[in-house]
Design a protein around this motif. Sequence first.
Motif, PDB file in Angstrom:
ATOM      1  N   ASP A 628       0.833  -1.202   0.000  1.00 59.50           N
ATOM      2  CA  ASP A 628       0.000   0.000   0.000  1.00 59.50           C
ATOM      3  C   ASP A 628       0.871   1.257   0.000  1.00 59.50           C
ATOM      4  OD1 ASP A 628      -2.040   1.783   0.225  1.00 59.50           O
ATOM      5  OD2 ASP A 628      -3.114   0.666   1.766  1.00 59.50           O
ATOM      6  N   GLU A 629       1.847   1.257   0.894  1.00 60.31           N
ATOM      7  CA  GLU A 629       2.763   2.396   0.986  1.00 60.31           C
ATOM      8  C   GLU A 629       3.605   2.536  -0.280  1.00 60.31           C
ATOM      9  OE1 GLU A 629       6.592   3.858   3.726  1.00 60.31           O
ATOM     10  OE2 GLU A 629       5.531   1.978   4.182  1.00 60.31           O
ATOM     11  N   VAL A 630       4.068   1.400  -0.820  1.00 59.24           N
ATOM     12  CA  VAL A 630       4.905   1.429  -2.025  1.00 59.24           C
ATOM     13  C   VAL A 630       4.145   2.051  -3.193  1.00 59.24           C
ATOM     14  CG1 VAL A 630       6.038  -0.011  -3.763  1.00 59.24           C
ATOM     15  CG2 VAL A 630       6.313  -0.547  -1.341  1.00 59.24           C
ATOM     16  N   LEU A 631       2.900   1.608  -3.403  1.00 62.16           N
ATOM     17  CA  LEU A 631       2.103   2.103  -4.522  1.00 62.16           C
ATOM     18  C   LEU A 631       1.829   3.600  -4.374  1.00 62.16           C
ATOM     19  CD1 LEU A 631       0.880   0.695  -7.021  1.00 62.16           C
ATOM     20  CD2 LEU A 631      -1.273   0.572  -5.800  1.00 62.16           C
ATOM     21  N   THR A 632       1.518   4.020  -3.158  1.00 68.67           N
ATOM     22  CA  THR A 632       1.221   5.434  -2.912  1.00 68.67           C
ATOM     23  C   THR A 632       2.452   6.306  -3.133  1.00 68.67           C
ATOM     24  OG1 THR A 632      -0.428   4.759  -1.265  1.00 68.67           O
ATOM     25  CG2 THR A 632       0.292   7.060  -1.237  1.00 68.67           C
ATOM     26  N   GLU A 633       3.594   5.876  -2.572  1.00 63.31           N
ATOM     27  CA  GLU A 633       4.815   6.672  -2.700  1.00 63.31           C
ATOM     28  C   GLU A 633       5.304   6.741  -4.147  1.00 63.31           C
ATOM     29  OE1 GLU A 633       6.303   8.555  -0.420  1.00 63.31           O
ATOM     30  OE2 GLU A 633       4.630   8.025   0.898  1.00 63.31           O
ATOM     31  N   LEU A 634       5.155   5.648  -4.868  1.00 58.56           N
ATOM     32  CA  LEU A 634       5.562   5.648  -6.279  1.00 58.56           C
ATOM     33  C   LEU A 634       4.706   6.628  -7.075  1.00 58.56           C
ATOM     34  CD1 LEU A 634       7.301   4.450  -8.549  1.00 58.56           C
ATOM     35  CD2 LEU A 634       5.597   2.624  -8.788  1.00 58.56           C
ATOM     36  N   GLU A 635       3.402   6.661  -6.794  1.00 62.04           N
ATOM     37  CA  GLU A 635       2.506   7.575  -7.499  1.00 62.04           C
ATOM     38  C   GLU A 635       2.836   9.029  -7.164  1.00 62.04           C
ATOM     39  OE1 GLU A 635      -0.376   8.625 -10.174  1.00 62.04           O
ATOM     40  OE2 GLU A 635       0.487   6.646  -9.772  1.00 62.04           O
ATOM     41  N   LEU A 723      -7.949   4.032 -10.121  1.00 58.34           N
ATOM     42  CA  LEU A 723      -8.063   5.483 -10.154  1.00 58.34           C
ATOM     43  C   LEU A 723      -6.835   6.125 -10.798  1.00 58.34           C
ATOM     44  CD1 LEU A 723      -9.646   6.226  -6.637  1.00 58.34           C
ATOM     45  CD2 LEU A 723     -10.788   6.228  -8.849  1.00 58.34           C
ATOM     46  N   THR A 724      -5.658   5.633 -10.453  1.00 59.53           N
ATOM     47  CA  THR A 724      -4.443   6.203 -11.045  1.00 59.53           C
ATOM     48  C   THR A 724      -4.368   5.904 -12.541  1.00 59.53           C
ATOM     49  OG1 THR A 724      -3.206   4.218 -10.386  1.00 59.53           O
ATOM     50  CG2 THR A 724      -3.120   6.112  -8.903  1.00 59.53           C
ATOM     51  N   GLU A 725      -4.839   4.726 -12.948  1.00 62.22           N
ATOM     52  CA  GLU A 725      -4.873   4.398 -14.374  1.00 62.22           C
ATOM     53  C   GLU A 725      -5.801   5.357 -15.123  1.00 62.22           C
ATOM     54  OE1 GLU A 725      -6.558   0.855 -17.278  1.00 62.22           O
ATOM     55  OE2 GLU A 725      -6.097   0.374 -15.188  1.00 62.22           O
ATOM     56  N   LEU A 726      -6.981   5.620 -14.549  1.00 65.82           N
ATOM     57  CA  LEU A 726      -7.921   6.539 -15.184  1.00 65.82           C
ATOM     58  C   LEU A 726      -7.380   7.966 -15.199  1.00 65.82           C
ATOM     59  CD1 LEU A 726     -11.322   5.238 -13.734  1.00 65.82           C
ATOM     60  CD2 LEU A 726     -10.401   4.891 -16.031  1.00 65.82           C
ATOM     61  N   GLN A 727      -6.658   8.339 -14.138  1.00 61.45           N
ATOM     62  CA  GLN A 727      -6.094   9.681 -14.082  1.00 61.45           C
ATOM     63  C   GLN A 727      -5.194   9.949 -15.277  1.00 61.45           C
ATOM     64  OE1 GLN A 727      -6.223  12.306 -11.118  1.00 61.45           O
ATOM     65  NE2 GLN A 727      -6.073  13.105 -13.196  1.00 61.45           N
ATOM     66  N   ARG A 728      -4.457   8.931 -15.714  1.00 61.75           N
ATOM     67  CA  ARG A 728      -3.551   9.094 -16.848  1.00 61.75           C
ATOM     68  C   ARG A 728      -4.299   9.117 -18.180  1.00 61.75           C
ATOM     69  NH1 ARG A 728      -0.363   5.928 -13.302  1.00 61.75           N
ATOM     70  NH2 ARG A 728       1.627   6.920 -12.846  1.00 61.75           N
ATOM     71  N   ASP A 729      -5.470   8.493 -18.212  1.00 62.69           N
ATOM     72  CA  ASP A 729      -6.188   8.359 -19.480  1.00 62.69           C
ATOM     73  C   ASP A 729      -7.284   9.388 -19.670  1.00 62.69           C
ATOM     74  OD1 ASP A 729      -4.729   6.300 -20.544  1.00 62.69           O
ATOM     75  OD2 ASP A 729      -5.954   4.730 -19.669  1.00 62.69           O
ATOM     76  N   LEU A 730      -7.556  10.212 -18.672  1.00 62.59           N
ATOM     77  CA  LEU A 730      -8.606  11.215 -18.780  1.00 62.59           C
ATOM     78  C   LEU A 730      -7.990  12.610 -18.806  1.00 62.59           C
ATOM     79  CD1 LEU A 730     -11.328   9.845 -16.312  1.00 62.59           C
ATOM     80  CD2 LEU A 730     -11.134   9.478 -18.767  1.00 62.59           C
ATOM     81  N   ILE A 731      -8.477  13.452 -19.713  1.00 60.86           N
ATOM     82  CA  ILE A 731      -8.022  14.836 -19.821  1.00 60.86           C
ATOM     83  C   ILE A 731      -9.130  15.745 -19.300  1.00 60.86           C
ATOM     84  CG2 ILE A 731      -7.315  16.661 -21.411  1.00 60.86           C
ATOM     85  CD1 ILE A 731      -6.307  14.529 -23.308  1.00 60.86           C
ATOM     86  N   GLY A 732      -8.780  16.636 -18.393  1.00 54.50           N
ATOM     87  CA  GLY A 732      -9.755  17.609 -17.925  1.00 54.50           C
ATOM     88  C   GLY A 732     -10.195  17.414 -16.498  1.00 54.50           C
ATOM     89  N   ALA A 778      -2.855  11.583 -30.556  1.00 57.40           N
ATOM     90  CA  ALA A 778      -2.192  10.276 -30.712  1.00 57.40           C
ATOM     91  C   ALA A 778      -2.210   9.475 -29.425  1.00 57.40           C
ATOM     92  CB  ALA A 778      -0.753  10.488 -31.174  1.00 57.40           C
ATOM     93  N   THR A 779      -2.497  10.136 -28.304  1.00 58.58           N
ATOM     94  CA  THR A 779      -2.465   9.421 -27.025  1.00 58.58           C
ATOM     95  C   THR A 779      -3.724   8.644 -26.760  1.00 58.58           C
ATOM     96  OG1 THR A 779      -3.323  11.386 -25.903  1.00 58.58           O
ATOM     97  CG2 THR A 779      -0.932  11.136 -26.004  1.00 58.58           C
ATOM     98  N   ASN A 780      -4.779   8.851 -27.575  1.00 55.87           N
ATOM     99  CA  ASN A 780      -6.042   8.139 -27.387  1.00 55.87           C
ATOM    100  C   ASN A 780      -6.662   8.376 -26.022  1.00 55.87           C
ATOM    101  OD1 ASN A 780      -6.413   7.001 -29.860  1.00 55.87           O
ATOM    102  ND2 ASN A 780      -5.389   5.086 -29.372  1.00 55.87           N
ATOM    103  N   GLN A 781      -6.385   9.492 -25.402  1.00 57.87           N
ATOM    104  CA  GLN A 781      -6.991   9.786 -24.118  1.00 57.87           C
ATOM    105  C   GLN A 781      -8.433  10.258 -24.307  1.00 57.87           C
ATOM    106  OE1 GLN A 781      -3.608  12.430 -23.084  1.00 57.87           O
ATOM    107  NE2 GLN A 781      -3.616  11.396 -21.107  1.00 57.87           N
ATOM    108  N   PHE A 782      -9.210  10.198 -23.219  1.00 54.21           N
ATOM    109  CA  PHE A 782     -10.600  10.618 -23.254  1.00 54.21           C
ATOM    110  C   PHE A 782     -10.724  12.001 -22.619  1.00 54.21           C
ATOM    111  CE2 PHE A 782     -10.986   6.152 -23.998  1.00 54.21           C
ATOM    112  CZ  PHE A 782     -12.153   5.993 -24.734  1.00 54.21           C
ATOM    113  N   LYS A 783     -11.468  12.883 -23.285  1.00 53.76           N
ATOM    114  CA  LYS A 783     -11.648  14.249 -22.812  1.00 53.76           C
ATOM    115  C   LYS A 783     -12.953  14.350 -22.028  1.00 53.76           C
ATOM    116  CE  LYS A 783     -12.240  18.971 -24.540  1.00 53.76           C
ATOM    117  NZ  LYS A 783     -12.375  19.796 -25.764  1.00 53.76           N
TER     118      LYS A 783
END
Length: 1030
Positions: A628-635, A723-732, A778-783
């Motif tokens: 838990d700590e590792v994932l949080t600190e890495l993020e 949540l972190t995965e979605l954070q990278r794929d969502l714009i705005g 080109a990043t295919n992110q969602f707005k």
Amino acid sequence: MGEIEGSYRILQTPGTRLGAQYNAGISTLEPGQSLNTALTSSNKGQSKGLQIRVQGLDDAQEFYDMETKADGQALLSEVFKRYNIIESDYFGLEFQTLQLNWVWLESVKLIVKQVRRPMNTLFRLSVKFFPPDPGQLQEEYTRYLFALQMKRDLTEGRLTCSENTAALIASHLVQSEIGDYDDIADREYLNMNKVVPKQEKLQEKIMDFHRRHLGQTPAESDFQVLEIARKLEMYGVRFHPAADREGTKINLSVSHMGLQVFQGNTKINTFNWSKIRKLSFKRKRFLIKLHPEVHGPHQDILEFLMASRDQCKVFWKNCVEHHSFFRLLDQPQPKSKAILFSRGSSFRYSGRTQKQLVEYVRDSGARRIPYQRRNSKVQMSSRSLAPDMSKQSLSLSESLRIPGSPSSATVSFHSLHASSSPPRPEPLHQPPPPQQPARPPSPPKEEPVKAIPQPHYSSAEASMDSPQLSPLSSKSPLCLSPSFQMSTLSLPGQAPSPLQSPALSEVEEEEEGRRKRYPTDKAYFIAKEILTTERTYLKDLEVITVWFRSAVIKENAMPEALMTLLFSNIDPIYEFHRGFLKEIDQRLALWEGRSNAHVKGDYQRIGDVMLKNMCALKEFTGYLQKHDEVLTELEKASKRLKKLEAVYKEFELQKVCYLPLNTFLLKPIQRLMHYKLILERLCKHYASEHRDRNDCKEALKEVAEMAAQLQSSLIRLENFQKLTELQRDLIGIDNLTAPGREFIREGCLYKLTKKGLQQRMFFLFSDMLLYTSKGVTATNQFKVHGQLSLHGMIVEESENEWSVPHCFTIYSAQRTIVVAASSKAEMGKWIQDLNMAIDMAKKSQEKSDVLLDPSLCDRSNRSSDEVSLEQESEDDMHSSRSSLDKQMHHRANTTMHVCWHRNTSVSMSDHSLAVENQLSGYLLRKFKNSNGWQKLWVVFTNFCLFFYKTHQDDFPLASLPLLGYTVSTPGESDSIHKEYVFKLQFKSHVYFFRAESEYTFERWMEVIKSAASATGRVSLLKDPPEMNGN
């Protein structure tokens, strides 16, 4: 001019300038021979021909009588004929120049034009081309010669490795030479034969390893030598000294994957063939021209300075030959000579390519002649006398026979399983002897997807234009379309494919009467599931412990404290599971009876191994609790440190990172849940009086206790990871990982606008609902287009009001929207989850602090019951037209993109179920209109099938997202008359897969249904709406 500044230059005499031989102070006279007799014999030899001395890989020397004007190919042919080498193109003859450099004998030039005094020169038979996988060598005799090459390299100090690894290789060499361990025989052999440097120091360790190879045949020992060696950084490496532009001394080398740069014995860079546009040399300068996208437009030419033009040209020729052998489909045609002027070198590789060699051995039906291991005290190898009739004690052709035509080729499920995981230099948790040796896999056969254009070579000096199959600097999408999108195999490290094209040739199944007899008990196949999934799990851990570590160390991107936190937690877990995998593999080998050791005890059980290791695994609970700590600190660090963020994103472009990176950090805790489920199946299968049931029950008790302790942590981590995965794929939207927020569902709905129904991607959380459109970047992110708070939200069905099937209305404080689902079931899921989330929001006292840009929120005075039919922007209209075939970003196979293209949705509970149902193993795959079957290592995870050639590969060849697919058994119209076959279908795309047993068939059906059956969809409308916007 052109001399290195500060170097000492010796004035040349007229004789040396005209090419007079340099006196190295070395006598070329034979013992007892005078100068006069030497001159006389030399004159006689020139009239009669040449007598050439060749040293074999077993160090025995033989003489060959050749014509004076014989070319190199004539001598090579004689050597290969005398040694009975079928796969001859892997080998060559090398000799030393006056400068004591080893160079290869060229096949198209006269011997006397390459060697000043051929009769006084010693030629050595050596391996010239080192394939990345010894399983690609189809002949046992070829593997024996390769093992002798490894012995030579180890003895000469070329194959540098740790003392443990050297001792392990030496122990297999001793096993192949003298057979099973005997203290006196071992000491006598090691005293008389040098196998490794510093042998006296390692003798006891070699003997200790040798003691564990009981029952291992010479062929198995050869394979183990190659299997260990291929993992080493110095495998097949031949140094060519050079200096970079700053004058730093380096070494260049060429291999199957491309060019490598070493500093000392440490590899500091690799240039894959796909990244190289041209190789050339000019005098002493060796030039590498890269494709512009590799290093940017200003750094696309690399220059290295070598000692002389001759050394530069020798290395350039090696590069040309390696590129042709491993990358081309057919032998390159010789360059036509210019009539008046000649510019550059006309050198071309003149042998067969690897693809041609594989086809030749497979189709020629060449008679295999028994061979004698010259230095071995073990009996002569019973090399099979016919290609389809194995007489070895362990034949590598049993599982994949090589007859005269592809239609009669055969395949067995147990062949590739028979190849154990690679031996470890420092094995952990060793079971007591006798130890089962590992088994080599059958050599895979491959066909290219398409022809590769022939490169152009020149020198001017000389150059090599390397065709680029596909840009490998970025990760291509892994087959979102129902048809497979293959990607070329060339990453740093050991590439698993002999050719850069990953397509596998199709083979048919072995007749039932010729199948090997393996255990049919269900318990065996349950135990085998532990083995296959453990192999995949260990590969997943290596993504962090090996690949990601290498990336951050290379760029010095991670703070020391975070490095310690991350790797001090995951390294011990990785080392434990390496030993655990080896124990399971050995037990399965004994269970199958692949060794005579099974007669010494009852090994047809797995409970004792599981109990021992589940008890040992409890010691690592503390490490798991820190994830838990590792994932949080890495993020946090990746957001704070731009350099780490860049490395993180770049690493996720690599093919080895086939899932979002932080997903791999969850694997250790998820693996506990897998153990629990598998042990439950074992206990349910066993009768109460079965001897293995008590151990399985105790092991289940231990793992269930650990799983219960970590269950809440796993739920929290899976939510945070999503949540972190979605954070990278969502714009705005920012701070999507706000405390207390939970992900609930993501999926595609059609939103009613002024232009009609527009496709939107919706994301439901515990406190809000987001709807987005797919961008044109080109990043295919969602707005993000809108954010609706769940507080005060009401959801109602409204099919009758709007006359749109599966339609419902969402009333919120900000706005009211009308959406339609793709089916009645899909609408029910959304309404159910929305109402549940609204109830959760009512009970929660916290409100989200996340605010979007004001433009995203409707600030008009529109009443809450007025339906929002806003005008879509031009950008939205164009972006919606992007289709499945136009995906270019490496994250195109994530669930959100699959949901978008398959008009479906996935909930967090679906994600959790998919984690529980992970599975891997060998399957036979057949396309709808093809005749044969392909054998593939298949991994199911994250709603997707990933396809590998073997379980040892580091990254998948292709992937198949399963959302929207239906799974069933074949019907009569499919004309599939085999057992254990299941059918996957999405619209007109049909695939058939065959499992090895009833149990594995049922397991694959079960896990695929968990991903596919819940998402079977019908069309939203009779005529699907035109997608004019996003």
